[in-house]
Each structure stands twice: as structure tokens, then as C-alpha cells.
Design an enzyme around this catalytic site. Structure first.
Site, PDB file in Angstrom:
ATOM      1  CD  GLU A 107      -3.052  -0.856   0.136  1.00  0.00           C
ATOM      2  OE1 GLU A 107      -3.240   0.304  -0.281  1.00  0.00           O
ATOM      3  OE2 GLU A 107      -3.688  -1.838  -0.283  1.00  0.00           O
ATOM      4  CD  GLU A 129      -5.370   7.753  -3.206  1.00  0.00           C
ATOM      5  OE1 GLU A 129      -5.789   7.445  -4.335  1.00  0.00           O
ATOM      6  OE2 GLU A 129      -6.083   7.755  -2.182  1.00  0.00           O
TER       7      GLU A 129
END
Length: 283
Positions: A107, A129
Site C-alpha cells: 500500500e 495517497e
């Protein structure tokens, strides 16, 4: 001197009995070795040196999260979830820890195919992100309503996303996940806690990743029909199955598996069955 047939029969029977006893002893010793007693603490499973060797490049200048994921923050967060990686069977604990670290590595990966030390040495490179396609607000979820100008993009080791995850995570961990989601990318301890909260918590029809990795997953009829079988692949399905599962040879799934294989090798434990989710329907 001649030996009677009855004596031969007795000798053969005794030899067979001793062989069976020996084999049973071997099986028991093997099982005991495979299921050695649990570690006393998470720090006994993963030392600071091993943590650094797993995340070789997390503090490189090229990684935006450099300095954000120290060993002490991970250990402190793990203590907040005492059932994490604390199975009675040592290898089960090692396998769960390897699976968790592999998933958060994917991730947050900064690796690539020809990266120094290989693609699986670059976990924990990012803390949020990059270039999110939206604010990850589901307006239909009225239980956990979005706040104006707040982004619920991926943050932390597990890249916690969406208002319906930030809300309950905040409630469980003592922060306002809907009003202050950015805290997950500002506090190392909280970042790790959100990742472990997601790992340990079942949601709707999804089991927890923890239950899958420690053998507590009991498939429903829907699970069986969807071929959702216990193993690392099911954990991937829980985390991001809607985008990655049911696809043969998906590179994202393969990246997760690559990290997992490397970490299992470092922990000296087998990977277990069902590594991918290519034949599973997503939740």
C-alpha cells in the site's frame, strides 16, 4: 539353532510396534516444533534490527514518508491490539505479522522492478495517497457523513480511505476521523493504529484480516460460492478485492505476494495456502 515361526511372528510384531511408536513420536515432535509457544510480546517477534532490514529504504530521501514510520511507533500501536500476532502457535503469529507487513508495504511501496535491493525492499515509502482521483466521500453513507472540504483519501500504512472507514476508525481510536482525517498522516502512532484497526475489525459481510490469518475464518455460503478460501489471497480480497481480485496474474496482487514471500522467509515461516485471489469474487 532353529527359530520357530511363532517367534518370528512375535519379533515382527514388536518391530512394527516400535516403528509405529517412533513415527508417532516424530510426528508429535514435528507438530510441537511447528506450533512452538507464543512470543511474549510483538517485540520478541520483530526486533528493531529486523524491522530495519524489512523496510530497508523507508527513510531514504526519495521516500516522502521518511522518518514517519519508526519502529517504536509500530510497537506502541501493536500493543494497543493485544490479540494481533499473539496466537498460541508461534508460526501462526509470524505468518500473520508477515502478512500485515506485506500488505502495508504494498500500500505504501516506493519500489519498482529494478530498484536497489529489489522491488520488495521499499515498503512504507509513502504516508498518504498521491494525486487521489476524488475526495473519497460516499454521500449516501449518512451514518458517517463527510465534512466540507475534507478529503478521505488514502493515508497511513494501510492507506485508510473513505468516510465510512475514517469515521469508525476515529471512534475506536479516540480521534475525530471525519473532521480531522489528516491526523492519520501527521501522527505516526495513529497511522499505525488505523492500519491495525482495519486489520483487526470485521466489517459488514467481510471477516477481519486477523481472523483469516489465524484460522478463525468460517466461510459462509456466499463465501463458498465466491470461492473465497482462507489464506493471504483472501486478505487481499478484504483490503482491495473490488479492484484486484478475479483477475488472473494481476500485477498488484503479485506485488503483495512478493512482499509476503520475502517477509515469510525473513521470519522463517511457510507462506500457507491460497496466496492470490484470481479465482475469488470480491466482496
Amino acid at each position: 539353532m532353529a527359530i520357530s515361526s511363532s517367534s518370528l511372528s512375535l519379533s515382527s510384531s514388536l518391530a512394527l510396534l516400535f516403528s509405529i511408536v517412533f513415527l508417532l513420536g516424530c510426528v508429535r515432535r514435528t507438530a510441537d516444533a511447528r506450533c512452538a509457544p507464543r512470543a511474549n510480546s510483538i517485540a520478541d517477534l520483530i526486533s528493531e534490527d529486523l524491522y530495519r532490514s524489512i523496510f530497508l529504504h523507508k527513510d531514504d530521501g526519495a521516500c516522502p514518508a521518511r522518518g514517519f514510520y519508526p519502529y517504536d511507533s509500530f510497537i506502541a500501536a501493536a500493543k494497543f491490539f493485544p490479540k494481533f500476532a499473539s496466537s498460541d502457535c508461534l508460526n501462526t503469529s509470524k505468518r500473520e505479522l508477515a502478512a500485515f507487513l506485506a500488505q502495508i508495504s504494498h500500500e505504501t511501496t516506493g519500489g519498482w522492478a529494478t530498484a536497489p535491493d529489489g522491488p520488495y525492499a521499499w515498503g512504507l515509502c509513502f504516508k498518504e495517497e498521491q494525486n487521489p482521483p476524488s475526495s473519497y466521500c460516499d454521500p449516501t453513507n449518512t451514518e458517517w457523513p463527510c465534512y466540507q472540504n475534507k478529503s478521505y483519501k488514502g493515508r497511513g500504512p494501510i492507506q485508510l480511505s473513505w468516510n465510512y472507514n475514517y469515521g469508525p476508525a476515529g471512534e475506536a481510536l479516540g480521534f475525530d476521523g471525519l473532521r480531522e482525517p489528516e491526523l492519520v498522516a501527521n501522527r505516526s502512532d495513529l497511522a499505525f493504529k488505523t492500519a491495525l484497526w482495519f486489520w483487526m475489525t470485521p466489517r459488514d459481510d467481510k471477516p477481519s484480516c486477523h481472523d483469516v490469518m489465524v484460522g478463525r475464518f468460517k466461510p459462509s455460503k456466499a463465501d463458498l460460492a465466491a470461492n473465497r478460501t482462507a489464506g493471504f489471497g483472501l486478505v487481499t480480497n478484504i483490503i482491495n478485492g473490488g479492484l484486484e481480485c478475479g483477475i488472473p496474474d494481476d500485477p498488484r496482487v503479485n506485488d503483495r505476494i512478493g512482499y509476503y514471500r520475502r517477509y515469510c522467509q525473513l521470519f522463517n515461516v511457510d507462506v500457507g495456502p491460497n496466496l492470490d485471489c484470481a479465482n475469488q469474487k470480491s466482496y
